[in-house]
Scaffold this motif. Structure first.
Motif, mmCIF file in Angstrom:
data_model
loop_
_atom_site.group_PDB
_atom_site.id
_atom_site.type_symbol
_atom_site.label_atom_id
_atom_site.label_comp_id
_atom_site.label_asym_id
_atom_site.label_seq_id
_atom_site.Cartn_x
_atom_site.Cartn_y
_atom_site.Cartn_z
ATOM 1 N N LEU A 21 -43.137 -7.838 -49.689
ATOM 2 C CA LEU A 21 -42.381 -6.931 -50.552
ATOM 3 C C LEU A 21 -43.372 -6.070 -51.337
ATOM 4 C CD1 LEU A 21 -39.713 -6.179 -52.047
ATOM 5 C CD2 LEU A 21 -40.172 -8.146 -53.553
ATOM 6 N N TYR A 22 -43.286 -4.766 -51.156
ATOM 7 C CA TYR A 22 -44.212 -3.847 -51.851
ATOM 8 C C TYR A 22 -43.405 -3.047 -52.883
ATOM 9 C CZ TYR A 22 -47.778 -0.113 -52.287
ATOM 10 O OH TYR A 22 -48.711 0.787 -52.760
ATOM 11 N N PRO A 23 -43.417 -3.483 -54.159
ATOM 12 C CA PRO A 23 -42.631 -2.799 -55.187
ATOM 13 C C PRO A 23 -43.476 -1.796 -55.971
ATOM 14 C CG PRO A 23 -43.374 -4.918 -56.035
ATOM 15 C CD PRO A 23 -44.049 -4.721 -54.697
ATOM 16 N N GLY A 24 -42.818 -0.776 -56.492
ATOM 17 C CA GLY A 24 -43.545 0.181 -57.326
ATOM 18 C C GLY A 24 -42.638 1.292 -57.794
ATOM 19 N N ASP A 62 -51.681 4.489 -47.538
ATOM 20 C CA ASP A 62 -52.794 3.670 -47.019
ATOM 21 C C ASP A 62 -52.399 2.191 -47.023
ATOM 22 O OD1 ASP A 62 -55.594 2.809 -46.540
ATOM 23 O OD2 ASP A 62 -55.592 2.315 -48.678
ATOM 24 N N ILE A 63 -51.816 1.743 -48.143
ATOM 25 C CA ILE A 63 -51.405 0.333 -48.250
ATOM 26 C C ILE A 63 -50.267 0.050 -47.260
ATOM 27 C CG2 ILE A 63 -50.372 -1.404 -49.787
ATOM 28 C CD1 ILE A 63 -53.241 -0.760 -50.622
ATOM 29 N N ILE A 64 -49.279 0.956 -47.198
ATOM 30 C CA ILE A 64 -48.121 0.728 -46.314
ATOM 31 C C ILE A 64 -48.572 0.677 -44.853
ATOM 32 C CG2 ILE A 64 -45.948 1.736 -45.461
ATOM 33 C CD1 ILE A 64 -45.524 2.859 -48.345
ATOM 34 N N ARG A 71 -49.376 -5.815 -53.744
ATOM 35 C CA ARG A 71 -49.725 -4.719 -54.662
ATOM 36 C C ARG A 71 -51.085 -4.172 -54.233
ATOM 37 N NH1 ARG A 71 -46.379 -2.400 -58.319
ATOM 38 N NH2 ARG A 71 -47.964 -2.428 -59.948
ATOM 39 N N GLY A 72 -51.302 -2.895 -54.534
ATOM 40 C CA GLY A 72 -52.563 -2.264 -54.177
ATOM 41 C C GLY A 72 -53.548 -2.321 -55.331
ATOM 42 N N LEU A 73 -54.828 -2.379 -54.993
ATOM 43 C CA LEU A 73 -55.883 -2.426 -56.020
ATOM 44 C C LEU A 73 -56.865 -1.285 -55.807
ATOM 45 C CD1 LEU A 73 -57.473 -5.954 -56.447
ATOM 46 C CD2 LEU A 73 -55.865 -4.783 -57.952
ATOM 47 N N THR A 103 -61.373 6.226 -49.361
ATOM 48 C CA THR A 103 -61.001 7.653 -49.317
ATOM 49 C C THR A 103 -59.808 7.986 -50.211
ATOM 50 O OG1 THR A 103 -59.783 7.051 -47.335
ATOM 51 C CG2 THR A 103 -61.878 8.200 -47.011
ATOM 52 N N VAL A 104 -59.039 6.970 -50.633
ATOM 53 C CA VAL A 104 -57.848 7.263 -51.452
ATOM 54 C C VAL A 104 -57.846 6.520 -52.781
ATOM 55 C CG1 VAL A 104 -56.381 7.798 -49.458
ATOM 56 C CG2 VAL A 104 -56.463 5.451 -50.326
ATOM 57 N N SER A 105 -58.958 5.845 -53.110
ATOM 58 C CA SER A 105 -58.934 4.985 -54.297
ATOM 59 C C SER A 105 -58.868 5.788 -55.601
ATOM 60 C CB SER A 105 -60.139 4.050 -54.305
ATOM 61 O OG SER A 105 -61.305 4.808 -54.383
ATOM 62 N N HIS A 106 -59.024 7.111 -55.528
ATOM 63 C CA HIS A 106 -58.942 7.944 -56.736
ATOM 64 C C HIS A 106 -57.537 8.511 -56.942
ATOM 65 C CE1 HIS A 106 -59.549 10.404 -53.237
ATOM 66 N NE2 HIS A 106 -59.140 11.463 -53.910
ATOM 67 N N ILE A 107 -56.622 8.233 -56.007
ATOM 68 C CA ILE A 107 -55.315 8.900 -56.049
ATOM 69 C C ILE A 107 -54.278 8.047 -56.782
ATOM 70 C CG2 ILE A 107 -53.458 9.875 -54.646
ATOM 71 C CD1 ILE A 107 -55.466 10.296 -52.396
ATOM 72 N N SER A 108 -53.531 8.688 -57.686
ATOM 73 C CA SER A 108 -52.428 8.017 -58.374
ATOM 74 C C SER A 108 -51.267 9.006 -58.462
ATOM 75 C CB SER A 108 -52.844 7.603 -59.789
ATOM 76 O OG SER A 108 -53.156 8.755 -60.536
HETATM 77 P P1 ADP Z 1 -46.277 0.950 -60.677
HETATM 78 O O1 ADP Z 1 -45.676 1.821 -61.739
HETATM 79 O O2 ADP Z 1 -45.455 -0.251 -60.352
HETATM 80 O O3 ADP Z 1 -47.727 0.631 -60.842
HETATM 81 P P2 ADP Z 1 -47.024 2.803 -58.592
HETATM 82 O O4 ADP Z 1 -46.105 3.620 -57.737
HETATM 83 O O5 ADP Z 1 -47.947 3.524 -59.487
HETATM 84 O O6 ADP Z 1 -46.083 1.803 -59.351
HETATM 85 O O7 ADP Z 1 -47.891 1.850 -57.666
HETATM 86 C C1 ADP Z 1 -47.290 0.940 -56.776
HETATM 87 C C2 ADP Z 1 -48.371 0.083 -56.169
HETATM 88 O O8 ADP Z 1 -49.242 0.897 -55.384
HETATM 89 C C3 ADP Z 1 -49.282 -0.611 -57.175
HETATM 90 O O9 ADP Z 1 -49.654 -1.860 -56.629
HETATM 91 C C4 ADP Z 1 -50.479 0.288 -57.254
HETATM 92 O O10 ADP Z 1 -51.644 -0.403 -57.649
HETATM 93 C C5 ADP Z 1 -50.568 0.716 -55.814
HETATM 94 N N1 ADP Z 1 -51.285 1.981 -55.663
HETATM 95 C C6 ADP Z 1 -51.041 3.165 -56.250
HETATM 96 N N2 ADP Z 1 -51.948 4.093 -55.878
HETATM 97 C C7 ADP Z 1 -52.791 3.472 -55.020
HETATM 98 C C8 ADP Z 1 -53.969 3.855 -54.310
HETATM 99 N N3 ADP Z 1 -54.471 5.085 -54.427
HETATM 100 N N4 ADP Z 1 -54.561 2.941 -53.531
HETATM 101 C C9 ADP Z 1 -54.071 1.695 -53.447
HETATM 102 N N5 ADP Z 1 -52.992 1.246 -54.101
HETATM 103 C C10 ADP Z 1 -52.359 2.120 -54.876
#
Ligand code: ADP
Length: 162
Positions: free
Chosen positions: A5-8, A19-21, A87-89, A122-127
């Motif tokens: 389960l990947y919540p966010g 990338d995570i999906i 969850r992604g890190l 390559t995507v660790s800076h993206i939010s």
């Molecule tokens: P939340 O508000 O629950 O943190 P996000 O949509 O910001 O929701 O993130 C959902 C999940 O995706 C979290 O586990 C977050 O760490 C992960 N995540 C977001 N951006 C990235 C990224 N660039 N690389 C890896 N994981 C990411």
């Protein structure tokens, strides 16, 4: 058969989420992507828009399902009978936060397992928040959000009232 389960918030989906999906969908049998509705935090995109962007971006993977949920993650785990929360890190800040969330979830349900997957460099800076600030100021979102939804996300951010 493993179900993760990947919540966010996915407000909006980014190439970091993708990338995570993409990687997780190869490791488990079913990947459930849940857009968590947060009544306290309205968000920039509606839950319907976020679901639509995620579905259009993940349609090529038959084992990925996208839906919305409001409530506790551990409750969703129980309802879906998923094996673990994913969850992604990106960095140590994510780790500090995710460790706390994982411990709270474990306190609520001793069976709740959390898996943390490192983002690709390559995507660790993206939010999502970075995407919002670039888009709201008219910058290109190419490479930051999936191509399938690039135009719609860019249009909405450059005309926030439209
Ligand atoms: P939340 O508000 O629950 O943190 P996000 O949509 O910001 O929701 O993130 C959902 C999940 O995706 C979290 O586990 C977050 O760490 C992960 N995540 C977001 N951006 C990235 C990224 N660039 N690389 C890896 N994981 C990411």
């Amino acid at each position: 058969m493993s179900t993760w389960l990947y919540p966010g918030s996915f407000d909006p989906v980014t190439m970091g989420h993708m990338d995570i999906i993409a990687r997780a969908s190869r490791l488990c049998d079913r990947l459930l992507v849940a857009v968590l509705k947060n009544d306290a935090k309205k968000g920039t995109f509606s839950v319907e828009e976020r679901l639509d962007f995620l579905r259009r971006s993940t349609g090529r993977w038959p084992n990925v399902e996208v839906f919305a949920f409001s409530g506790l993650t551990v409750e969703l785990l129980r309802q879906t009978q998923a094996d673990a929360v994913l969850r992604g890190l990106r960095n140590v800040n994510d780790f500090v936060f995710e460790q706390q969330v994982a411990m709270v979830n474990r306190g609520l349900d001793p069976q709740a397992e959390t898996l943390l997957m490192m983002s690709s460099p390559t995507v660790s800076h993206i939010s999502s928040s970075m995407v919002l600030s670039v888009g709201l100021h008219g910058g290109s979102l190419s490479g930051l959000v999936p191509d399938a939804v690039l135009e719609d996300i860019s249009r909405k951010l450059s005309h926030p009232m439209g």
